[in-house]
Motif scaffolding. Structure first.
Motif: not given
Length: 365
Positions: A159-161, A293-294, A308-310, A318-320
């Protein structure tokens, strides 16, 4: 017509698990009958998945009188072959890999016997919408074991590239198949002027860093007239929501009294923005028109959100925690309509990929 055996699993009262199972089962049922083994699963999970309006979705144990999970699982595999089953799968999400210590490895290998037997008897063994990490902190011999085991599957949908790139050279049965939550229908919401935002977080050890981020967000949104709620769709997040709200009491934030479940999913339609470190909070909120927003920490459980967001070209949402700035929140607020348009396009594109991958697999001769 296909006949699919599906072993369902969920964590207790986890709405994300419910949605990805439900969407996947309903998509598979377009191509034939799906018999679901609910052994050990709660009624509030089972009853929603057994859609009475869809005659192609059936309870396996009620039909055949025995569960797959248990000491007789190999007998059940033989029953599947005898009864004309064509496909064999289980719930999506993070997949357990063969790993140490030895006791754990033996238990995993015993569990793998069912998939080996199904493959040997000619059923199409597959898993879509999953994460697969057999590389991290594994000795080479155990990585080899995992490659041999997962090669038994006819198809693996990652489910992610990023996960696909990690595995494709070892496994020639992999494809990119987006998270099953993308199959959830987009909701048409009448309220276009939603002056509310929501925070929804699983516990993080970097609580002080997260609180600093939330204060920065509040300093931008509250003066613009936004009301703020703490919400949760996993019961275990309730206490952390209360802790965060107590530390932000000067903003008079509301903590929801009710966990979001299938019956009140439209709660998300109230919000313009939802900030969270839970993947399916973000994806379901987006389906109801909110900007997701993650805000993620160093916890490995949150790495899947970044991946997944990427994968869906929304990495800028998405940010840390600890690596954001005030200007970023100002921009998020000022570009609301453009961002919503991009989110909607991303959701629809991923949904179509998911539908096509499943269709192509079931229509293989």
């Amino acid at each position: 017509m296909s006949k699919t055996f599906y072993s369902a699993y969920t964590c207790k009262n986890n709405l994300g698990d419910l949605i990805i199972n439900k969407m996947q089962i309903e998509e598979y049922s377009k191509y034939g009958e799906v018999y679901v083994d609910f052994t050990g699963m709660p009624d509030n999970f089972k009853n929603i998945l057994l859609n009475s309006d869809n005659p192609n979705i059936k309870d396996f144990t009620d039909t055949y009188g025995q569960p797959y999970r248990g000491k007789h699982f190999l007998q059940v595999i033989n029953l599947l072959k005898k009864e004309g089953f064509t496909h064999f799968t289980k719930s999506p999400g993070p997949y357990a890999v063969l790993s140490l210590p030895l006791k754990k490895l033996i238990i995993r290998l015993i569990g793998a016997l069912g998939y080996m037997a199904a493959n040997f008897l000619g059923l199409k063994v597959f898993a879509f919408g999953i994460d697969l990490d057999y590389i991290s902190n594994q000795p080479k011999w155990l990585k080899w074991f995992n490659i041999k085991y997962f090669s038994l599957y006819n198809a693996l949908g990652l489910r992610s590239l990023k996960n696909y790139e990690e595995c494709k050279n070892d496994l020639n049965n992999t494809k990119y198949v987006p998270d099953m939550a993308f199959l959830y229908p987009k909701q048409t919401c009448i309220n276009t002027n939603r002056k509310q935002i929501a925070f929804s977080f699983r516990h993080v050890t970097e609580t002080e860093t997260l609180l600093a981020e939330l204060k920065e967000i509040l300093s931008i949104f509250v003066p613009k007239g936004y009301a703020v709620d703490f919400i949760f769709q996993v019961e275990e997040d309730r206490s952390f929501a209360q802790v965060l709200a107590k530390n932000l009491k000067e903003y008079n934030l509301n903590v929801s009294s009710q966990c979001i479940w299938y019956e009140n999913l439209n709660t998300y339609s109230k919000y313009d923005y939802v900030f969270s470190n839970r993947l399916h909070v973000l994806l379901l909120a987006a389906k109801y028109g909110a900007i997701p927003f993650a805000l993620i920490s160093k916890d490995l459980k949150e790495r899947k959100i970044s991946n997944i967001f990427n994968s869906i070209s929304l990495g800028y949402l998405m940010k840390h925690i600890g690596f954001t700035n005030k200007e970023q929140w100002i921009e998020l607020l000022s570009n609301r309509e453009a961002i919503k348009h991009e989110v909607n396009n991303a959701l629809e594109y991923q949904k179509q990929i998911c539908i096509k991958r499943i269709k192509d697999f079931y229509q293989q001769v």
